[in-house]
Scaffold this motif. Sequence first.
Motif, PDB file in Angstrom:
ATOM      1  N   TYR A  60       0.842  -1.194   0.000  1.00  0.00           N
ATOM      2  CA  TYR A  60       0.000   0.000   0.000  1.00  0.00           C
ATOM      3  C   TYR A  60       0.872   1.237   0.000  1.00  0.00           C
ATOM      4  CZ  TYR A  60       0.876   0.575   5.033  1.00  0.00           C
ATOM      5  OH  TYR A  60       1.463   0.761   6.253  1.00  0.00           O
ATOM      6  N   MET A  61       0.234   2.400  -0.114  1.00  0.00           N
ATOM      7  CA  MET A  61       0.951   3.660  -0.116  1.00  0.00           C
ATOM      8  C   MET A  61       0.616   4.415   1.159  1.00  0.00           C
ATOM      9  SD  MET A  61       0.208   6.940  -2.263  1.00  0.00           S
ATOM     10  CE  MET A  61       1.410   8.092  -2.865  1.00  0.00           C
TER      11      MET A  61
ATOM     12  N   THR B 297       6.498   7.116  -4.681  1.00  0.00           N
ATOM     13  CA  THR B 297       6.182   5.822  -5.287  1.00  0.00           C
ATOM     14  C   THR B 297       4.724   5.532  -4.962  1.00  0.00           C
ATOM     15  OG1 THR B 297       7.107   4.723  -3.329  1.00  0.00           O
ATOM     16  CG2 THR B 297       8.524   4.891  -5.264  1.00  0.00           C
ATOM     17  N   PHE B 298       3.997   4.986  -5.938  1.00  0.00           N
ATOM     18  CA  PHE B 298       2.543   4.817  -5.774  1.00  0.00           C
ATOM     19  C   PHE B 298       2.013   3.762  -6.732  1.00  0.00           C
ATOM     20  CE2 PHE B 298       1.047   7.387  -9.491  1.00  0.00           C
ATOM     21  CZ  PHE B 298       2.267   7.897  -9.883  1.00  0.00           C
ATOM     22  N   ALA B 299       0.705   3.503  -6.624  1.00  0.00           N
ATOM     23  CA  ALA B 299      -0.006   2.571  -7.507  1.00  0.00           C
ATOM     24  C   ALA B 299       0.658   1.189  -7.545  1.00  0.00           C
ATOM     25  CB  ALA B 299      -0.110   3.148  -8.929  1.00  0.00           C
ATOM     26  N   PRO B 300       0.886   0.563  -6.363  1.00  0.00           N
ATOM     27  CA  PRO B 300       1.560  -0.733  -6.355  1.00  0.00           C
ATOM     28  C   PRO B 300       0.607  -1.908  -6.619  1.00  0.00           C
ATOM     29  CG  PRO B 300       1.037  -0.103  -4.111  1.00  0.00           C
ATOM     30  CD  PRO B 300       0.555   1.041  -5.000  1.00  0.00           C
ATOM     31  N   ARG B 301       1.122  -2.939  -7.242  1.00  0.00           N
ATOM     32  CA  ARG B 301       0.389  -4.218  -7.366  1.00  0.00           C
ATOM     33  C   ARG B 301       1.387  -5.356  -7.457  1.00  0.00           C
ATOM     34  NH1 ARG B 301      -3.894  -1.788 -10.173  1.00  0.00           N
ATOM     35  NH2 ARG B 301      -5.930  -2.312  -9.326  1.00  0.00           N
ATOM     36  N   TYR B 302       1.004  -6.497  -6.882  1.00  0.00           N
ATOM     37  CA  TYR B 302       1.886  -7.664  -6.886  1.00  0.00           C
ATOM     38  C   TYR B 302       1.867  -8.381  -8.230  1.00  0.00           C
ATOM     39  CZ  TYR B 302       2.535  -7.640  -1.816  1.00  0.00           C
ATOM     40  OH  TYR B 302       2.875  -7.313  -0.540  1.00  0.00           O
ATOM     41  N   SER B 303       2.951  -9.108  -8.494  1.00  0.00           N
ATOM     42  CA  SER B 303       2.943 -10.081  -9.585  1.00  0.00           C
ATOM     43  C   SER B 303       2.193 -11.318  -9.093  1.00  0.00           C
ATOM     44  CB  SER B 303       4.373 -10.441  -9.988  1.00  0.00           C
ATOM     45  OG  SER B 303       5.041 -11.085  -8.905  1.00  0.00           O
TER      46      SER B 303
ATOM     47  N   PHE C 252       4.934  -0.837  -9.789  1.00  0.00           N
ATOM     48  CA  PHE C 252       4.462   0.413  -9.173  1.00  0.00           C
ATOM     49  C   PHE C 252       4.853   1.580 -10.068  1.00  0.00           C
ATOM     50  CE2 PHE C 252       8.549   2.146  -7.758  1.00  0.00           C
ATOM     51  CZ  PHE C 252       9.372   1.016  -7.862  1.00  0.00           C
ATOM     52  N   SER C 253       4.390   2.770  -9.708  1.00  0.00           N
ATOM     53  CA  SER C 253       4.806   3.973 -10.430  1.00  0.00           C
ATOM     54  C   SER C 253       5.711   4.800  -9.541  1.00  0.00           C
ATOM     55  CB  SER C 253       3.596   4.820 -10.835  1.00  0.00           C
ATOM     56  OG  SER C 253       2.869   4.182 -11.854  1.00  0.00           O
ATOM     57  N   MET C 254       6.649   5.488 -10.169  1.00  0.00           N
ATOM     58  CA  MET C 254       7.502   6.437  -9.453  1.00  0.00           C
ATOM     59  C   MET C 254       7.474   7.750 -10.231  1.00  0.00           C
ATOM     60  SD  MET C 254      11.235   5.892  -7.772  1.00  0.00           S
ATOM     61  CE  MET C 254      12.192   5.530  -9.245  1.00  0.00           C
TER      62      MET C 254
ATOM     63  N   THR D 166       0.717   4.747 -15.152  1.00  0.00           N
ATOM     64  CA  THR D 166       0.436   4.265 -13.794  1.00  0.00           C
ATOM     65  C   THR D 166      -0.624   3.166 -13.805  1.00  0.00           C
ATOM     66  OG1 THR D 166      -0.033   5.002 -11.530  1.00  0.00           O
ATOM     67  CG2 THR D 166      -1.332   6.024 -13.279  1.00  0.00           C
ATOM     68  N   SER D 167      -1.025   2.726 -12.600  1.00  0.00           N
ATOM     69  CA  SER D 167      -2.077   1.717 -12.400  1.00  0.00           C
ATOM     70  C   SER D 167      -1.768   0.423 -13.153  1.00  0.00           C
ATOM     71  CB  SER D 167      -3.447   2.266 -12.840  1.00  0.00           C
ATOM     72  OG  SER D 167      -3.792   3.389 -12.068  1.00  0.00           O
TER      73      SER D 167
END
Lengths: 454, 170
Positions: A239-240, A269-275, A283-285, A314-315
């Motif tokens: 999470y962020m 850093t934001f918009a994280p998601r797992y593989s 994620f985005s930076m 992003t996303s």
Amino acid sequence: MVFRIPSLSAFRHLALGLCLAALGSAAVAQDDVSSGPIEGDVVGGISNPTAIAVPDMPTPRSVGTPAGNTEDLGRQVARVIEDDLRNSGFFDPVARQFLRDVNMPQVTAPEYPAWNQVGAQNLVQGYVQAGSNGRLTVGCYLYDVFAQAPLERAGYEVNYADWRRAAHRCADMVYARLTGEGAYFDSRIVYVAESGPKDNRVRRIAVMDTDGANHRFLTNGQSIVLTPRYAPDGRTIVYMSYQNDEPRVYIYDVATGRQRLLVDAPYMTFAPRYSPDSRYVVFSMAVNGNSDIYRVSVSGGRPERLTNTPGIDTSASYSPDGRRIVFESDRSGGQQLYVMNADGSNQRRISFGGGRYATPEWSPRGNLIAFTRLGGGFRIGVMRPDGSGERILTNSWQDEGPSWAPNGRVIHFFRTPRGNSLPSLWSVDVTGRMVRRLPTPVGASDPSWSPLRD
Amino acid sequence: MIQFSKTAVLLAAGSALALGACSRSAPDELPPPPVGTTGPDTTPTYSGPPPGSREDFLANTASDTIFFETDSHDIDPEDRAILDSQAAWLVANPGVRVTIEGHCDERGTREYNLALGERRANAASNYLAARGVDASRMTVISYGKERPIALGSDAASWAQNRRAVTVVPM
């Protein structure tokens, strides 16, 4: 947790093995609500929900447990199962005043004519028993009332505190058997709990069962927290957080409650998601006004850059086989959806409709991508990974942030009303016909589904 | 899209601070700091805002806030005038570090707006740097659409929320 039902003496007369023979014909009878391509007509269960009876579950002996006595638990387990089935949209549970008392022998020898009389097409019976090992056993039996035949049985042994999980597992068995869809009730939701006015909102990460039970806050609200996502292995949540006024991605360990910074960089850093294998986070930076997509090992290390455009990328969300990533980019002017290979190669646009497209999430089945479509409001939609077959599922002022159930059949999202109001969590099935609000103690946004629990 | 005069929006905001800032023009030269006001001052004696303070910044710049068009991070002439006054103050107060917050209205998705807010904060920061403010004195932070100042879901509220705010520490 699943085990074969022990041959309790009370049930010894039952030749449940026989039900295997009955399964063939019963399966044919159920084909009208059975699986198939998701775009196909699987909505028979929704326009004509199956009438199903879930009577209270008896107990061989009323025993006090930390979760209540087994007699009460038998009633509560049945209600949890009934609610799960009703909320799926596929089932129309028989009203409680028409439910009959069931005794232990009847659990495995249903009174078919009586259930037929109250209009039940299917019947879920079971029992609740306190074991000598300090655990609770729930037996779960599914019957076809018309065919007067058992369809499936299962038994679950759980710690007393986890009695609701046994109920969800039973409901999952019934749902999967009768609809042909994958199970999803025995899973968790992580989301952002929101309270207070819009200009001074308190946000906390919270988790709950899919029916809202066992709710717990994971963060205390001192820092803004956003976009929590369950790892596919269910052990961590990415999470962020704005901790120390530095918006960064963190990983939260569910078992220990510890969190750690994912990437140590002087940038947001934001918009994280797992593989899908839980080994990487995409994620985005944002570096000096330019946001690109990166990938990093969950254990840290140097991020690998996957996109390199002057726009906002992003996303990002992985395909279930981990080979491709869908993301949004405004490189063409406005937000649109793109698909690329997992190494960043072969980036191509897939959305071409009017307005903007955002927050794509790849279905765990792989066959669809859910997204937010912007233009005269936000709406939730789905399309195939090649961009074809777009369908809009919701219609409201602001519906945002779709997240798939483990079975790829149901989508959660959050709905924000106009003005100074709190958002709330909603679910919609892929047909768009079954829209339902999820109960949360305060406002709620950014839902993310855990995998089906072990 | 209805165009709003940014000055009108500022006035509509009704903020006493903003009104005060608008009605006052920055002096060409800052007065020397009064003697004996460098430490924590609890005496009621009026001596003007302490130099380098947030009050000083607000009193001697056109505004702490610039506004943006929808989904844009362009700095227009009105923004430049405000940022020029901020740059002059920052050059005159070289010991002050500032945070530049980027914000968005509610009509974008959450993650995109985080990126857009960061773009806006950087647009302001880059302009100030070009006017002689050392980049190492400025920290940018995006709040996306998470910290609106106007709570309505209407064009006037959205216009107030699409902003970059230069924040001097208290």
